[in-house]
Design an enzyme around this catalytic site. Sequence first.
Site, PDB file in Angstrom:
ATOM      1  N   TYR A  23       0.787  -1.236   0.000  1.00 16.67           N
ATOM      2  CA  TYR A  23       0.000   0.000   0.000  1.00 16.67           C
ATOM      3  C   TYR A  23       0.817   1.283   0.000  1.00 16.67           C
ATOM      4  O   TYR A  23       0.242   2.368  -0.031  1.00 16.67           O
ATOM      5  CB  TYR A  23      -0.953  -0.003   1.193  1.00 16.67           C
ATOM      6  CG  TYR A  23      -1.814  -1.236   1.235  1.00 16.67           C
ATOM      7  CD1 TYR A  23      -2.769  -1.474   0.254  1.00 16.67           C
ATOM      8  CD2 TYR A  23      -1.651  -2.190   2.237  1.00 16.67           C
ATOM      9  CE1 TYR A  23      -3.550  -2.620   0.277  1.00 16.67           C
ATOM     10  CE2 TYR A  23      -2.438  -3.335   2.263  1.00 16.67           C
ATOM     11  CZ  TYR A  23      -3.381  -3.543   1.283  1.00 16.67           C
ATOM     12  OH  TYR A  23      -4.144  -4.681   1.302  1.00 16.67           O
ATOM     13  N   HIS A 101      -8.397  -0.437  -6.427  1.00 14.32           N
ATOM     14  CA  HIS A 101      -7.516  -1.031  -5.427  1.00 14.32           C
ATOM     15  C   HIS A 101      -6.095  -0.549  -5.706  1.00 14.32           C
ATOM     16  O   HIS A 101      -5.687  -0.470  -6.868  1.00 14.32           O
ATOM     17  CB  HIS A 101      -7.540  -2.560  -5.504  1.00 14.32           C
ATOM     18  CG  HIS A 101      -8.898  -3.123  -5.314  1.00 14.32           C
ATOM     19  ND1 HIS A 101      -9.475  -3.271  -4.073  1.00 14.32           N
ATOM     20  CD2 HIS A 101      -9.825  -3.539  -6.221  1.00 14.32           C
ATOM     21  CE1 HIS A 101     -10.695  -3.766  -4.225  1.00 14.32           C
ATOM     22  NE2 HIS A 101     -10.923  -3.937  -5.519  1.00 14.32           N
TER      23      HIS A 101
END
Length: 145
Positions: A23, A101
């Site tokens: 991330y 995402h």
Amino acid sequence: MKTFLMLHGINHNMFGKRDPVQYGTATLADIDAKLHALAGELGVKVESYQTNSEGNMCERIHQAFTDKVDGVLINAGAWTHYSYGIRDALAILTVPVVEIHMSNIHAREAFRHHSVFAEIVKGQICGFGIESYSLGLRAVVSAAA
């Protein structure tokens, strides 16, 4: 001015602190700031919402229907793979919905390969880190034109 809703799902308040390999190090505030700056360039408005409560997410989607937003971006996190409640709430919407995402969910653990939203969203963008949000905003604005 067209208004778009950015829905951030479970654990996204921990961006910048959790799993930087998947991330990155950007915080949710960093992501929202980048998204809002792009919205300004595109001449649209973005409202951002994050929750760790599945019920609250569904209620915010219901509110988006009532408010007649022009489109929705959603990064539901892990809910993507199993939340039929959120899926059913999204199915109520009559505007374009783009699933996003940061990581490539198809290159990760097997359970992440399936999205219960895939059949009802306009499209899916994944694997481009925080740029997935910019790509998603451009896509949903274009779809709402």
